[in-house]
Design an enzyme around this catalytic site. Sequence first.
Site, mmCIF file in Angstrom:
data_model
loop_
_atom_site.group_PDB
_atom_site.id
_atom_site.type_symbol
_atom_site.label_atom_id
_atom_site.label_comp_id
_atom_site.label_asym_id
_atom_site.label_seq_id
_atom_site.Cartn_x
_atom_site.Cartn_y
_atom_site.Cartn_z
ATOM 1 N N SER A 45 0.789 -1.233 0.000
ATOM 2 C CA SER A 45 0.000 0.000 0.000
ATOM 3 C C SER A 45 0.823 1.286 0.000
ATOM 4 C CB SER A 45 -0.973 0.015 1.177
ATOM 5 O OG SER A 45 -0.296 0.209 2.384
ATOM 6 N N LYS A 89 -0.116 4.768 6.587
ATOM 7 C CA LYS A 89 -0.724 5.536 5.495
ATOM 8 C C LYS A 89 -0.254 6.979 5.559
ATOM 9 C CE LYS A 89 -3.376 2.026 4.433
ATOM 10 N NZ LYS A 89 -3.020 1.165 3.355
#
Length: 165
Positions: A45, A89
Site C-alpha cells: 500500500s 498511510k
Amino acid sequence: MNMFAKMRPMVKEALNQTIIFGKFLCLLHITDKYICSPVIVHGPSMLPTMNLSGDVILAEHITTRFGKLSVGDVVLVSSPENPRKTVTKRILGLEGDKVAFLVDPSFDSRHYRSVVVPKGHVWIQGDNIYASKDSRHFGPVPYGLIHGKVFCRLWPPNGFGSLDQ
C-alpha cells in the site's frame, strides 16, 4: 546467625540491581509507548515510499498527542476494520479539508468523489492507490486511532533517513 550476616551484603546488592533493572524496564516502556518506537512495516500500500518486503521505521508519538499532524505526514493508524492491525498511510486531509479521490482507480480513472473531512478525523491513503485499503474504503479515520508519525527509516540501509514525501 553468622550465615545471615554474611549473606546480607549479597542480598542488598541483588535488591539494588533488581531495582535498577526495574527502572530500566520502566524507562524503556515509557520511551516505547509515549516518545518513540521502532516498527516493522510491510505490504504494497505504501509503494514506492516503503518497500514491499518490509522496512524498519521509527515512529514518534509526541506529535499525535499534541495534534500537530499535517497533510503529507506518514502515520501509523489502527485499522478501523480490524483494531488489532496497525496500518501505515499518508494523511491527505485534516478536519475541514475537502478531499477529492478516485473511487476505483483500477476500473475508471474519471470517477472522482469529494468528501469534507469531519471534525476530529483525518483522511488517509496509501501511496499506491491500486493496492491500498484506506479512507476511500472506510471513510475518514478518527484522530484517536493514530498511534504515531513516521519520521525515519532505519532499514534497509540504502533507505536510511527521513521518508520522501
